[in-house]
Design a protein around this motif. Structure first.
Motif, PDB file in Angstrom:
ATOM      1  N   PRO A  19      37.809 -14.325  -7.536  1.00  0.00           N
ATOM      2  CA  PRO A  19      38.630 -14.407  -6.198  1.00  0.00           C
ATOM      3  C   PRO A  19      39.957 -14.437  -6.457  1.00  0.00           C
ATOM      4  O   PRO A  19      40.883 -14.590  -5.638  1.00  0.00           O
TER       5      PRO A  19
ATOM      6  N   THR B 177      34.464 -18.357   2.386  1.00  0.00           N
ATOM      7  CA  THR B 177      33.152 -17.775   2.559  1.00  0.00           C
ATOM      8  C   THR B 177      32.589 -17.464   1.053  1.00  0.00           C
ATOM      9  O   THR B 177      31.357 -17.791   0.823  1.00  0.00           O
ATOM     10  N   GLY B 178      33.524 -16.736   0.557  1.00  0.00           N
ATOM     11  CA  GLY B 178      33.239 -16.489  -1.036  1.00  0.00           C
ATOM     12  C   GLY B 178      33.060 -17.533  -1.829  1.00  0.00           C
ATOM     13  O   GLY B 178      32.113 -17.514  -2.678  1.00  0.00           O
ATOM     14  N   TYR B 179      33.955 -18.508  -1.673  1.00  0.00           N
ATOM     15  CA  TYR B 179      33.666 -19.901  -2.436  1.00  0.00           C
ATOM     16  C   TYR B 179      32.503 -20.399  -1.946  1.00  0.00           C
ATOM     17  O   TYR B 179      31.816 -21.390  -2.840  1.00  0.00           O
TER      18      TYR B 179
ATOM     19  N   CYS C 237      27.616 -14.339  -2.961  1.00  0.00           N
ATOM     20  CA  CYS C 237      28.177 -13.355  -2.322  1.00  0.00           C
ATOM     21  C   CYS C 237      28.388 -12.200  -3.265  1.00  0.00           C
ATOM     22  O   CYS C 237      28.583 -12.166  -4.415  1.00  0.00           O
TER      23      CYS C 237
ATOM     24  N   TRP D 289      31.008  -8.762  -3.385  1.00  0.00           N
ATOM     25  CA  TRP D 289      32.318  -8.349  -2.575  1.00  0.00           C
ATOM     26  C   TRP D 289      32.183  -6.755  -2.774  1.00  0.00           C
ATOM     27  O   TRP D 289      31.909  -6.179  -3.898  1.00  0.00           O
TER      28      TRP D 289
ATOM     29  N   LEU E 138      32.860  -8.786   2.748  1.00  0.00           N
ATOM     30  CA  LEU E 138      31.987  -9.823   2.122  1.00  0.00           C
ATOM     31  C   LEU E 138      30.712  -9.879   2.365  1.00  0.00           C
ATOM     32  O   LEU E 138      30.429  -9.473   3.741  1.00  0.00           O
TER      33      LEU E 138
ATOM     34  N   VAL F 251      27.018 -11.687   2.184  1.00  0.00           N
ATOM     35  CA  VAL F 251      26.190 -12.893   1.843  1.00  0.00           C
ATOM     36  C   VAL F 251      24.708 -12.776   2.257  1.00  0.00           C
ATOM     37  O   VAL F 251      24.372 -11.714   3.059  1.00  0.00           O
TER      38      VAL F 251
END
Length: 269
Positions: free
Chosen positions: A37, A158-160, A253, A255, A264, A266
């Motif tokens: 990130p 959303t990634g976290y 996730c 990327w 992203l 998911v």
């Protein structure tokens, strides 16, 4: 009784301190999930900083760059005092995110970032499926900049959320929880400011702010390839079972990045 209670508390604190096992070691799997990130955190820090101050990390906090190359195309945005102050606060938050991650894992030098108007125009053209004329300029005014900002924090939060279930150490989980909270707050502020302007036309285009948000959200859904996970400011399908409202991303996730887009993928909810 009061003396006994005070003595008991003091003894308990002493025992807790004495049984400390030292700094928690972060496993390599957590390091990977914390370091990736940084790409987005660098992007946010530079994009917000240039828009608010007309300068970026190299001028304000050069130690955070770790020697990486300066970004391309950043400039001071034409913002009202209120929006400029909000974006300046976002920039300072992102500086803090970089410090927090770099103090937890080694990290890496800032990558080469393209935050030019042309780069954002390319993403907006992809969202609309056609080139806008004139090309979209995120630095032109409040509305354009907020629309461009709408692209970014949502990807981070959303990634976290996707990364958090896969973290092993409590230290990494605590860090991500803090980062997630701030990214979510930024996204909420941006959506609120855009919602207040939802019916306004984004000049000189024939589209409203709400229509821009829907196009961007649809692009994120398309890139994610996992159904409806995102929606614009105005939900036209509120009664549909496929709407994104209330959904939580529970799977890891994945990327994909290139010069002009950060998308992203998911898992299903």
């Amino acid at each position: 009784m009061a003396l006994f209670s005070a003595s008991f508390i003091a003894l308990l604190l002493l025992l807790l301190h004495g049984t400390s096992t030292g700094q928690e070691q972060i496993p390599n799997s957590d390091v990977d999930l914390l370091e990736f990130p940084l790409n987005l955190e660098f992007l946010e820090a530079e994009f917000f900083s240039f828009a608010a101050y007309g300068r970026g990390l190299d001028s304000i906090a050069p130690n955070l760059t770790l020697g990486g190359p300066p970004p391309v195309g950043g400039r001071r945005a034409n913002l009202s005092p209120l929006i400029r102050d909000i974006i300046a606060q976002f920039a300072l938050q992102e500086f803090g995110h970089l410090r927090a991650i770099q103090s937890t894992v080694r990290g890496f030098p800032r990558p080469l970032l393209n935050i030019s108007a042309e780069s954002f125009a390319t993403v907006i053209n992809q969202a609309f499926g056609q080139p806008l004329r004139p090309p979209f300029d995120p630095y032109a005014n409040d509305i354009n900049y907020l629309i461009a900002s709408y692209l970014i924090p949502y990807v981070g939060l959303t990634g976290y959320v996707g990364a958090n279930p896969n973290l092993q150490s409590t230290k990494a989980k605590s860090l991500v929880a803090g980062l997630l909270g701030v990214e979510s707050g930024q996204d909420a502020v941006i959506r609120t400011l855009l919602y207040e302007r939802a019916s306004l036309k984004v000049r000189p285009y024939p589209f409203t702010v709400a229509e821009f948000s829907t196009k961007i959200s649809n692009l994120r859904n398309k890139l994610g390839k996992e159904g409806v996970k995102d929606e614009g400011l105005i939900d036209r399908t509120r009664l549909s079972r496929s709407v994104a409202e209330g959904r939580i991303f529970r799977q890891p996730c994945r990327w994909r990045t290139n010069e002009t887009q950060l998308s992203l993928r998911v898992g299903t909810t």
